[in-house]
Design an enzyme around this catalytic site. Structure first.
Site, PDB file in Angstrom:
ATOM      1  N   MET A 148      59.200  17.903  62.387  1.00 36.17           N
ATOM      2  CA  MET A 148      60.521  18.306  62.880  1.00 36.17           C
ATOM      3  C   MET A 148      60.382  19.505  63.828  1.00 36.17           C
ATOM      4  O   MET A 148      59.548  20.358  63.622  1.00 36.17           O
ATOM      5  CB  MET A 148      61.407  18.693  61.697  1.00 36.17           C
ATOM      6  N   CYS A 149      61.185  19.530  64.858  1.00 36.36           N
ATOM      7  CA  CYS A 149      61.228  20.646  65.786  1.00 36.36           C
ATOM      8  C   CYS A 149      62.671  20.796  66.247  1.00 36.36           C
ATOM      9  O   CYS A 149      63.499  19.923  66.010  1.00 36.36           O
ATOM     10  CB  CYS A 149      60.357  20.389  67.020  1.00 36.36           C
TER      11      CYS A 149
END
Lengths: 298, 245
Positions: free
Chosen positions: A1-2
């Site tokens: 995730m970013c």
């Protein structure tokens, strides 16, 4: 995730507060990416004939004066230099094409984060708020900017693995997602002369776009072929000299939202990063469709 | 038991006045804790929630017939696992709104992001705007009514319940569908594996009419809708169907 964020100013008031607005947006994306953070800000264009570089040193205690001296002697009589810790922004009057080779030969420990006329890329390890404070991003004015908060899933946490990645003159990429064919693609691109500094998948996407544009593709054409040749999940935001573009893969699992008012256009992984902008309550919001290129320019 | 005198007035007042929660001042955790303290009761109080600003998990896990109004746009999973409550979002909803809902009503006045109503077992989800991709993925009994259009892979692997789309459906509608029923008024860009159009009988028009009325959708002619369902060829793996996967 970013987490990814982008902001494009449509008014002078937003230009004046661009760094502060972008910082507020990126801090909202801290939980999506607490490992490292980075921004690309388009501001203070170099005068005609000038090239602007953002250079990354291995440590904040770097002997920048020696670099400046060597540049004046060998590259450009005029050198403007602004130091931000382990980053320095340089404006030179020289041929952009030869600069990378010169740095590789004389200062191999330095990494060129970005080059162009107005782009500046700052990135580091740590929480977004700490990274933004380190470079005083809140003080920046500018026309448009992108930001990234990284939660590493497939490779190491270093400054070099952080986003944004340069993809050419005044071009950069931030990525939320993961690519599954990056190893083979990296090998192919290396044979074409693209240099990679890490084993990061997003750097391969950046290298791919750079390669396509070297071959003569426009940004839109390069993105169209990315849909064919990049296998995996992605929401990309691509900074250009005049604006930015957004592209999601055809499955579009990775979130993205866009919003627009009379004052600004913004994109983010989540609405909460847009909610901090002035007038967000009445902004027109929509989710970018899969495999469709969205772009804005001044 | 109600008290007397001043105490009674106070209690009566608290029944009439909605609980107002400003999420700039109260954390989502505290809000949800206050809502969960009423779980298992028949409490019907009104809750007015302001400044959601895309926060995650607003009003999840309610198990009481509360009436919750949220003013603004919500983030991930708003109204998840809802049981009995009526939750209205006066704005857009982020990914996974009303996921795993059991009963009650979740109404979104704006648009809904990805996988609205995912795996929901019951209740009614009304989206007055558009829904994004994977709306009703793996739905297990919920009814979903979308006034606008839905994105790709609507009702993917949907097992039970009804998905009503008053606008258009993007590609891959009803892929690997089990027994959920889909009604679409507009254009369908493409059906997913094992999803087929089925005839609209009188019982289907009755069912659709009831769903539209329940969702408060007026001015729509049920004769304009088409029905889609499972061809039931993919229930068990068959090597002859390998191309459909």
């Amino acid at each position: 995730m970013c987490g990814i964020v982008g902001l494009f100013a449509k008014s002078k008031a937003i230009e004046a507060g661009l760094g502060a607005h972008l910082s507020n947006m990126l801090i909202e994306m801290t939980e999506r990416g607490p490992d490292s953070a980075g921004v690309a800000v388009y501001r203070r264009p170099a005068s005609p004939g000038g090239v602007k570089l953002t250079v990354l040193a291995p440590a904040a205690s770097y002997a920048w004066d020696e670099l400046k001296k060597a540049l004046i002697e060998q590259v450009s009589q005029q050198v403007e230099m602004e130091i931000h810790g382990n980053h320095a922004v340089l404006i030179l009057h020289a041929d952009a094409a030869g600069i990378y080779d010169w740095f590789a030969a004389h200062f191999p420990e330095l990494h060129i984060n970005s080059s162009g006329v107005s782009i500046e890329i700052y990135k580091d390890k740590g929480l977004p708020e700490n990274v933004l404070n380190r470079f005083e991003v809140k003080q920046f004015t500018g026309t448009h900017a992108l930001g990234h908060s990284r939660m590493a899933t497939e490779s190491n946490v270093t400054i070099q693995h952080s986003h944004p990645f340069s993809t050419g003159q005044d071009l950069c990429l931030v990525h939320n997602g993961s690519l599954s064919n990056h190893n083979r693609l990296r090998e192919k691109l290396q044979k074409q002369g693209i240099i990679f500094r890490t084993d990061n998948d997003s750097e391969v996407a950046a290298g791919y776009l750079m390669h396509r544009m070297w071959q003569g593709d426009s940004l839109d054409e390069a993105l169209e072929s990315a849909l064919e040749n990049l296998d995996g999940f992605f929401t990309f935001a691509i900074g250009t000299r005049d604006g930015f573009a957004v592209l999601r893969d055809p499955v579009a699992c990775k979130p993205a939202i866009m919003a627009e008012t009379a004052e600004w256009v913004a994109m983010a992984s989540e609405y909460r990063a847009i909610a901090v902008l002035p007038g967000a309550d009445s902004a027109e919001c929509w989710e970018p469709a899969p495999a469709k290129i969205y772009s804005w320019s001044h | 038991m109600l008290g007397t005198g001043a105490g009674e007035d106070l209690q009566l007042e608290s029944l009439m006045t909605p609980h107002c929660i400003d999420l700039e001042a109260t954390s989502v955790r505290d809000l949800n804790q206050a809502l969960h303290e009423l779980n298992g009761t028949q409490e019907k109080s009104d809750w007015q929630i302001t400044n959601p600003k895309g926060r995650h998990a607003v009003a999840v896990g309610i198990d009481a017939p509360l009436n919750v109004n949220i003013d603004g746009h919500t983030g991930y999973y708003c109204g998840g696992m809802n049981k009995h409550a009526t939750i209205t979002i006066n704005g857009n909803a982020g990914p996974g709104v009303a996921e795993n809902m059991m009963s009650g009503l979740v109404r979104i006045r704006g648009n809904a992001s990805q996988y609205a109503g995912a795996t929901a077992h019951g209740g009614l989800l009304v989206i007055e705007g558009n829904a994004s991709s994977r709306c009703g993925i793996s739905m297990k009994g919920v009814d979903i009514v979308v006034r606008g259009s839905v994105g790709h892979m609507g009702a993917f692997m949907a097992q039970a319940g009804r998905l009503v789309i008053c606008g258009d459906a993007a590609d891959g509608l009803g892929d690997s569908l089990y027994e959920a029923r889909i009604y679409v008024r507009g254009k369908v860009a493409g059906l997913g594996a094992d999803c087929i159009e089925k005839p609209m009988g009188a019982e289907h028009r009755r069912e659709l009419s009831g769903l539209l009325a329940k969702a408060g959708m007026t001015g729509l002619d049920v004769a304009q809708f088409r029905r889609y369902g499972s061809a039931r060829k993919l229930y068990n793996f068959n090597i002859d169907n390998v191309d459909a996967y």
